[in-house]
Design a protein around this motif. Structure first.
Motif, PDB file in Angstrom:
ATOM      1  N   UNK A  20       0.814  -1.216   0.000  1.00 20.02           N
ATOM      2  CA  UNK A  20       0.000   0.000   0.000  1.00 20.02           C
ATOM      3  C   UNK A  20       0.852   1.272   0.000  1.00 20.02           C
ATOM      4  N   UNK A  21       2.164   1.105   0.087  1.00 18.80           N
ATOM      5  CA  UNK A  21       3.110   2.217   0.159  1.00 18.80           C
ATOM      6  C   UNK A  21       2.765   3.172   1.296  1.00 18.80           C
ATOM      7  N   UNK A  22       2.586   2.570   2.466  1.00 15.71           N
ATOM      8  CA  UNK A  22       2.368   3.395   3.645  1.00 15.71           C
ATOM      9  C   UNK A  22       2.976   2.727   4.862  1.00 15.71           C
ATOM     10  N   UNK A  23       3.152   3.517   5.892  1.00 19.75           N
ATOM     11  CA  UNK A  23       3.620   2.983   7.163  1.00 19.75           C
ATOM     12  C   UNK A  23       2.435   2.461   7.970  1.00 19.75           C
ATOM     13  N   UNK A  24       2.744   1.703   9.002  1.00 24.89           N
ATOM     14  CA  UNK A  24       1.719   1.201   9.892  1.00 24.89           C
ATOM     15  C   UNK A  24       1.638   2.014  11.166  1.00 24.89           C
ATOM     16  N   UNK A  25       0.517   1.886  11.838  1.00 28.15           N
ATOM     17  CA  UNK A  25       0.334   2.489  13.155  1.00 28.15           C
ATOM     18  C   UNK A  25       0.342   1.380  14.190  1.00 28.15           C
ATOM     19  N   UNK A  26       1.287   1.451  15.109  1.00 26.94           N
ATOM     20  CA  UNK A  26       1.376   0.512  16.221  1.00 26.94           C
ATOM     21  C   UNK A  26       0.850   1.227  17.461  1.00 26.94           C
ATOM     22  N   UNK A  27      -0.156   0.660  18.093  1.00 26.75           N
ATOM     23  CA  UNK A  27      -0.780   1.287  19.265  1.00 26.75           C
ATOM     24  C   UNK A  27      -0.509   0.441  20.499  1.00 26.75           C
ATOM     25  N   UNK A  28       0.010   1.103  21.526  1.00 21.31           N
ATOM     26  CA  UNK A  28       0.269   0.436  22.806  1.00 21.31           C
ATOM     27  C   UNK A  28      -0.858   0.744  23.790  1.00 21.31           C
ATOM     28  N   UNK A 215      10.203   0.115  13.132  1.00 16.70           N
ATOM     29  CA  UNK A 215       9.138   0.857  13.816  1.00 16.70           C
ATOM     30  C   UNK A 215       9.786   1.842  14.770  1.00 16.70           C
ATOM     31  N   UNK A 216       9.292   3.059  14.790  1.00 20.32           N
ATOM     32  CA  UNK A 216       9.873   4.120  15.615  1.00 20.32           C
ATOM     33  C   UNK A 216       8.887   4.518  16.698  1.00 20.32           C
ATOM     34  N   UNK A 217       9.354   4.545  17.933  1.00 18.43           N
ATOM     35  CA  UNK A 217       8.507   4.921  19.045  1.00 18.43           C
ATOM     36  C   UNK A 217       9.208   5.801  20.052  1.00 18.43           C
ATOM     37  N   UNK A 218       8.492   6.155  21.101  1.00 14.58           N
ATOM     38  CA  UNK A 218       8.882   7.063  22.191  1.00 14.58           C
ATOM     39  C   UNK A 218       8.712   8.522  21.738  1.00 14.58           C
ATOM     40  N   UNK A 230       5.999   8.403   9.970  1.00 17.52           N
ATOM     41  CA  UNK A 230       5.494   7.481   8.955  1.00 17.52           C
ATOM     42  C   UNK A 230       6.043   7.774   7.562  1.00 17.52           C
ATOM     43  N   UNK A 231       6.574   8.970   7.364  1.00 16.83           N
ATOM     44  CA  UNK A 231       7.158   9.287   6.058  1.00 16.83           C
ATOM     45  C   UNK A 231       8.481   8.560   5.834  1.00 16.83           C
ATOM     46  N   UNK A 232       9.153   8.180   6.904  1.00 19.56           N
ATOM     47  CA  UNK A 232      10.485   7.595   6.749  1.00 19.56           C
ATOM     48  C   UNK A 232      10.605   6.186   7.320  1.00 19.56           C
ATOM     49  N   UNK A 233       9.751   5.833   8.275  1.00 16.33           N
ATOM     50  CA  UNK A 233       9.833   4.521   8.925  1.00 16.33           C
ATOM     51  C   UNK A 233       8.740   3.600   8.398  1.00 16.33           C
ATOM     52  N   UNK A 234       8.823   2.340   8.784  1.00 15.37           N
ATOM     53  CA  UNK A 234       7.810   1.372   8.383  1.00 15.37           C
ATOM     54  C   UNK A 234       6.606   1.375   9.316  1.00 15.37           C
ATOM     55  N   UNK A 235       6.768   1.940  10.505  1.00 16.71           N
ATOM     56  CA  UNK A 235       5.651   2.051  11.444  1.00 16.71           C
ATOM     57  C   UNK A 235       5.969   3.118  12.481  1.00 16.71           C
ATOM     58  N   UNK A 236       4.920   3.741  12.978  1.00 16.98           N
ATOM     59  CA  UNK A 236       5.015   4.693  14.093  1.00 16.98           C
ATOM     60  C   UNK A 236       4.319   4.073  15.294  1.00 16.98           C
ATOM     61  N   UNK A 237       4.979   4.124  16.440  1.00 19.39           N
ATOM     62  CA  UNK A 237       4.451   3.513  17.664  1.00 19.39           C
ATOM     63  C   UNK A 237       3.988   4.617  18.608  1.00 19.39           C
ATOM     64  N   UNK A 238       2.735   4.539  19.039  1.00 22.27           N
ATOM     65  CA  UNK A 238       2.196   5.530  19.972  1.00 22.27           C
ATOM     66  C   UNK A 238       1.659   4.799  21.191  1.00 22.27           C
ATOM     67  N   UNK A 239       2.133   5.199  22.362  1.00 19.22           N
ATOM     68  CA  UNK A 239       1.722   4.542  23.590  1.00 19.22           C
ATOM     69  C   UNK A 239       1.217   5.504  24.643  1.00 19.22           C
ATOM     70  N   UNK A 274      -3.433  10.348  10.264  1.00 20.05           N
ATOM     71  CA  UNK A 274      -2.160  11.007  10.048  1.00 20.05           C
ATOM     72  C   UNK A 274      -1.135  10.078   9.419  1.00 20.05           C
ATOM     73  N   UNK A 275      -1.073   8.859   9.930  1.00 19.35           N
ATOM     74  CA  UNK A 275      -0.100   7.890   9.397  1.00 19.35           C
ATOM     75  C   UNK A 275      -0.438   7.512   7.964  1.00 19.35           C
ATOM     76  N   UNK A 276      -1.713   7.279   7.686  1.00 19.90           N
ATOM     77  CA  UNK A 276      -2.098   6.811   6.349  1.00 19.90           C
ATOM     78  C   UNK A 276      -1.957   7.882   5.275  1.00 19.90           C
TER      79      UNK A 276
END
Length: 280
Positions: A20-28, A215-218, A230-239, A274-276
């Motif tokens: 899909x040429x997008x990053x994922x959203x990882x939710x904690x 995946x990038x978090x913190x 999400x523009x540069x990583x494969x996923x953004x992690x939000x907790x 935002x991620x999509x």
């Protein structure tokens, strides 16, 4: 370890995201925060709100890498009766209605050790867990847990930080599976945010060393910040920001109001938007 889980949910999800040429959203979220029923409702609603991967926190009384938000969530969960059996049962119940969204357990080694690493690996796999992040297990001690997880098809997800230089990365990647979690700032969760150019440079460097998704978090607190990652990583992690939204829906006694789960899921939907839209 990169090809050891060629057909698990994490691998399939990241392949779909790439297509899909997008990053994922990882939710904690923390298991059993603020209580079992509310936590189960939130967990069930996350895929529909746009969470591509779920990190489910294993409550622990001394979460040393976590900031105040997740510390308070862990204490609320423990006060409500959280334990490893209940956390694994939550995942098993979740799998009755959601077969595709990957679930990663995140936490500390003490509860796993108390439960028994072999028993944990068997029960986690049976419940439908796809990966495990153990914050306080460095590569030098990964032999205690990674082999038993791998034997049951559960990825051991490793952490990289700004201080993980090129000499250190091979030791980390030796055990890494599922994805590589880049901790973008030094310190605890939910505090400062890393500069966008620093994140981009770090992701580019990591990709020179591994084909695992990054995946990038913190420190990611807003849909805009998630989109930047999400523009540069494969996923953004939000907790912590998700935990804070849930906490805002609790009353003075720490009990959930009727808006607690809907408002939290609405915030997750904003993050997902935002991620999509980040690469459009």
């Amino acid at each position: 370890m990169e090809n050891a889980f060629a057909n698990n949910r994490l691998t399939r999800r990241f392949a779909a995201l790439k297509a899909e040429d997008r990053a994922g959203l990882v939710v904690y979220v923390t298991a059993s925060d603020p209580d079992l029923e509310t936590s189960a409702q939130l967990l069930a609603g996350l895929p529909g709100a746009g969470a591509d991967i779920i990190e489910l926190g294993m409550p622990f009384s001394d979460p040393m890498a976590d900031g105040p938000s997740i510390q308070r969530a862990a204490l609320r969960a423990l006060a409500s009766g959280a334990c490893m059996n209940r956390t694994l049962a939550m995942v098993k119940d979740f799998r009755k209605t959601e077969a595709d969204t990957p679930v990663v357990l995140m936490g500390y080694y003490n509860p796993i050790d108390t439960y028994g690493a072999q028993r944990f690996a068997i029960d986690a796999a049976a419940a439908g867990v796809d990966g495990v992040i153990v914050v306080d297990v460095p590569p030098e001690e990964a032999d205690e847990i990674q082999p038993v997880l791998a034997a049951h098809g559960v990825a051991f997800i490793c952490l990289s930080t700004p201080t993980s230089d090129d000499a250190r990365l091979p030791a980390i990647l030796k055990y890494a599976g599922g994805f590589l979690y880049y901790v973008s700032v030094l310190g605890i969760t939910g505090t400062v945010s890393a500069a966008a150019d620093a994140v981009a440079a770090a992701v580019a460097r990591l990709k020179r060393h591994t084909s695992l998704p990054i995946a990038v978090g913190f420190g990611i607190k807003t849909p805009q910040a998630a989109a930047t990652v999400a523009r540069v990583a494969d996923a953004a992690v939000v907790g912590s920001a998700v935990i804070d939204r849930l906490a805002a829906g609790l009353d003075a006694n720490g009990k959930p109001t009727p808006r607690a789960v809907p408002d939290t899921l609405a915030f997750v939907a904003d993050l997902a938007q935002g991620v999509r839209g980040a690469r459009q």
